[in-house]
Design a protein around this motif. Structure first.
Motif, mmCIF file in Angstrom:
data_model
loop_
_atom_site.group_PDB
_atom_site.id
_atom_site.type_symbol
_atom_site.label_atom_id
_atom_site.label_comp_id
_atom_site.label_asym_id
_atom_site.label_seq_id
_atom_site.Cartn_x
_atom_site.Cartn_y
_atom_site.Cartn_z
ATOM 1 N N ALA A 183 0.807 -1.222 0.000
ATOM 2 C CA ALA A 183 0.000 0.000 0.000
ATOM 3 C C ALA A 183 0.840 1.271 0.000
ATOM 4 N N LEU A 184 2.100 1.175 0.418
ATOM 5 C CA LEU A 184 2.909 2.374 0.627
ATOM 6 C C LEU A 184 3.003 3.288 -0.601
ATOM 7 N N PRO A 185 3.263 2.789 -1.811
ATOM 8 C CA PRO A 185 3.374 3.714 -2.954
ATOM 9 C C PRO A 185 2.133 4.581 -3.155
ATOM 10 N N VAL A 186 0.949 3.981 -3.007
ATOM 11 C CA VAL A 186 -0.284 4.754 -3.148
ATOM 12 C C VAL A 186 -0.447 5.714 -1.976
ATOM 13 N N MET A 187 -0.073 5.250 -0.772
ATOM 14 C CA MET A 187 -0.175 6.111 0.404
ATOM 15 C C MET A 187 0.726 7.340 0.279
ATOM 16 N N LEU A 188 1.890 7.175 -0.321
ATOM 17 C CA LEU A 188 2.782 8.320 -0.531
ATOM 18 C C LEU A 188 2.107 9.368 -1.407
ATOM 19 N N SER A 242 7.425 -3.717 -6.355
ATOM 20 C CA SER A 242 7.791 -2.313 -6.141
ATOM 21 C C SER A 242 9.294 -2.196 -5.947
ATOM 22 N N ILE A 243 9.835 -1.040 -6.321
ATOM 23 C CA ILE A 243 11.261 -0.784 -6.142
ATOM 24 C C ILE A 243 11.607 -0.730 -4.662
ATOM 25 N N THR A 244 10.670 -0.265 -3.835
ATOM 26 C CA THR A 244 10.919 -0.181 -2.394
ATOM 27 C C THR A 244 11.180 -1.553 -1.805
ATOM 28 N N GLN A 245 10.333 -2.535 -2.152
ATOM 29 C CA GLN A 245 10.523 -3.886 -1.630
ATOM 30 C C GLN A 245 11.829 -4.489 -2.137
ATOM 31 N N ALA A 246 12.151 -4.224 -3.402
ATOM 32 C CA ALA A 246 13.403 -4.751 -3.953
ATOM 33 C C ALA A 246 14.603 -4.142 -3.243
ATOM 34 N N GLU A 247 14.566 -2.825 -2.984
ATOM 35 C CA GLU A 247 15.675 -2.153 -2.308
ATOM 36 C C GLU A 247 15.829 -2.648 -0.879
ATOM 37 N N GLN A 248 14.713 -2.827 -0.182
ATOM 38 C CA GLN A 248 14.786 -3.305 1.199
ATOM 39 C C GLN A 248 15.381 -4.709 1.259
ATOM 40 N N THR A 249 14.950 -5.576 0.345
ATOM 41 C CA THR A 249 15.481 -6.935 0.323
ATOM 42 C C THR A 249 16.970 -6.922 0.002
ATOM 43 N N CYS A 250 17.363 -6.096 -0.965
ATOM 44 C CA CYS A 250 18.775 -5.990 -1.331
ATOM 45 C C CYS A 250 19.608 -5.561 -0.130
#
Length: 389
Positions: free
Chosen positions: A282-287, A361-369
Motif C-alpha cells: 500500500a505504501l506507494p499509493v499512500m505516498l 515495487s522498487i521499495t521492496q526490492a531495495e529493502q530486500t537488497c
C-alpha cells in the motif's frame, strides 16, 4: 507558528502566572500555518534565552488539547517530547487555559534546531522514533477517545476541484480512487502523529555533529493532529517531507525525492516495528495520497485566510504546488509499477541463484537488497510486463 490572535503583555503575564511561570517577554514564532505561538522569556532567563513555548490553538477545541496532553505524558521518557505544564491554580490535573473558547498551553522548550536538510542517518532515526510512537500509543485504549477526528478532506477536495485545471483534478481523482481501492480494512491502525515534518522535529545540529554525521533527535513537536489512522499513512506523511529536498524560490522551488533516504527511513522503522506485506504494497499509493492531503491542506489554509480576512507579515502560506508536484511524482511510480516488476539479480558469480527475487515495487526490492548483507553483489533491474526483453 503563524500569529493570528494578538495578546498584550498583561495577558501573557496573567496566563503564565497560572502555570507558575514568571513572564518577561513574548517573541512571536512565524513558522507554520495553523496556530498562534510565542517563545516565552521568564524573569530568570538571561542573554535573550527563552524557556517555554506558549501556544494558542486557533481551531482545535480545548477538549482536544487536553487529550493531546495525555498523549504527550504517555510518550514522555520514551521519546523527546515536551509535555504541557499543569495549572497551579487548579485542584484537578489540568493542562489547558480556555480563552475566547480557544485552548492555551505552555510547554518547556526543547534543545536543538530544525534541520534545513536531512541525511540518511536522520531518516533512519526518525523512522525508528515514529515506530516507537506507534507502539507506545497502543497502550491508550480505546484509541478513538484520545485521537481527534480526521479532517473531512473529501469536502475540501470537492470544493477545490471546481477551480483546478482538468489535468490537476484528474490527478487528484485518480490518486483518491487508487487509495479507496486499497484493502484498507487489512491495514493496521492506531494513534498517529500525522504531521511529522522536519520542521516539527529538533536535532543537535552543531557543526561538529553535522560534519561527523552524528546529528541526533532532540525533540518531537506539534501533536495537535494525533488521530486514529493507518500507520502506513503516518509513515507516508513523514517520508514525504524527510526524504524530499524542497528547493527555495530562487532555485525554482524544485521537488527532489530521494529513494535512498526512504530506504533508510523504512529500515529504521522496521528496527522497532515490522511492516506487514499489505502495508508494504500500500505504501506507494499512500505516498501519493499523503501528498494530496497536504496539497489540499495548503489550499484550505489559503481559502481560510481569504474568508477570514487574515493578512499581514505574521501570516505564513506554504506553496500548495510543491505537494501537487510530489503527488504527481509518486503517482507516476504507481502507474509504472502496475505494469512493471523489479528483479533482484546477483552479479557475483559465486552466488548460486542469479535471480534473488522478483518484486512489485522498487521499495521492496531495495529493502530486500539491503537485508542481504553485501548489497554490492546485487543489482535491481526493472522489466515491463508482456514485453520481450
Amino acid at each position: 507558528m503563524s500569529v493570528y490572535t494578538q495578546l498584550t503583555d498583561d495577558q501573557f503575564a496573567t496566563f503564565c502566572q497560572r502555570f507558575g511561570v514568571s513572564f518577561a517577554r513574548a517573541i512571536p514564532i512565524t513558522q507554520g500555518i495553523k496556530n498562534s505561538n510565542w517563545f516565552i522569556q521568564t524573569t530568570d532567563d538571561v542573554d535573550g534565552a527563552h524557556s517555554y513555548v506558549f501556544t494558542l490553538f486557533e481551531e482545535r477545541p480545548p477538549e482536544d488539547i487536553e487529550k493531546m496532553a495525555v498523549i504527550l505524558n504517555q510518550l514522555d521518557g520514551k521519546l523527546p517530547v515536551a509535555a504541557p505544564l499543569s495549572l497551579v491554580d487548579s485542584a484537578e490535573k489540568c493542562y489547558v487555559i480556555r480563552y475566547d473558547n480557544k485552548a492555551i498551553t505552555l510547554v518547556p522548550c526543547l534543545a536543538g534546531s530544525h534541520p534545513q536538510q536531512t541525511t540518511q542517518a536522520m531518516c533512519h532515526e526518525i523512522g525508528a522514533s515514529l515506530a516507537v510512537l506507534h507502539e507506545t500509543l497502543q497502550q491508550l485504549q480505546p484509541a478513538e477517545e484520545y485521537g481527534v477526528p480526521l479532517y473531512p478532506w473529501s469536502e475540501v477536495r470537492d470544493r477545490e476541484k471546481q477551480f483546478m485545471p482538468a489535468d490537476e483534478a484528474k490527478l487528484m481523482s485518480d490518486i483518491w480512487q487508487s487509495y479507496t481501492d486499497l484493502p484498507l480494512a487489512t491495514l493496521p491502525k492506531g494513534l498517529c502523529h500525522l504531521d511529522m515534518f522536519a520542521d516539527n522535529t529538533l536535532w543537535n545540529l552543531s557543526l561538529n555533529n553535522s560534519q561527523k554525521g552524528e546529528a541526533h533527535l532532540t525533540g518531537l513537536l506539534d501533536f495537535t493532529e494525533v488521530s486514529v489512522e493507518h500507520y502506513v499513512m503516518d509513515i507516508a506523511i513523514t517520508i514525504n517531507d524527510f526524504c524530499t529536498t524542497w528547493g527555495m524560490a530562487e532555485q525554482g522551488e524544485s521537488v527532489n525525492f530521494d529513494r535512498s533516504k526512504m530506504a533508510a527511513f523504512l529500515q529504521g522503522y522496521e528496527s522497532k516495528r515490522m511492516l506487514g506485506e499489505d502495508e508494504k504494497r500500500a505504501l506507494p499509493v499512500m505516498l501519493a495520497k499523503a501528498a494530496v492531503i497536504f496539497w489540499l491542506l495548503r489550499l484550505n489554509v489559503i481559502h481560510y485566510n481569504r474568508t477570514e480576512g487574515r493578512t499581514g507579515d505574521n501570516i505564513m502560506v506554504k506553496n500548495p504546488d510543491l505537494m501537487k508536484r510530489l503527488a504527481a511524482y509518486h503517482w507516476s511510480h504507481v502507474e509504472k509499477a502496475q505494469n512493471t516488476v523489479f528483479v533482484l539479480l546477483a552479479i557475483n558469480n559465486k552466488i548460486e541463484k542469479p535471480i534473488a527475487g522478483v518484486f512489485s515495487s522498487i521499495t521492496q526490492a531495495e529493502q530486500t537488497c539491503d537485508s542481504l548483507g553485501n548489497s554490492s553483489d546485487f543489482i535491481i533491474k526493472e522489466y515491463t510486463l508482456d514485453q520481450l526483453v
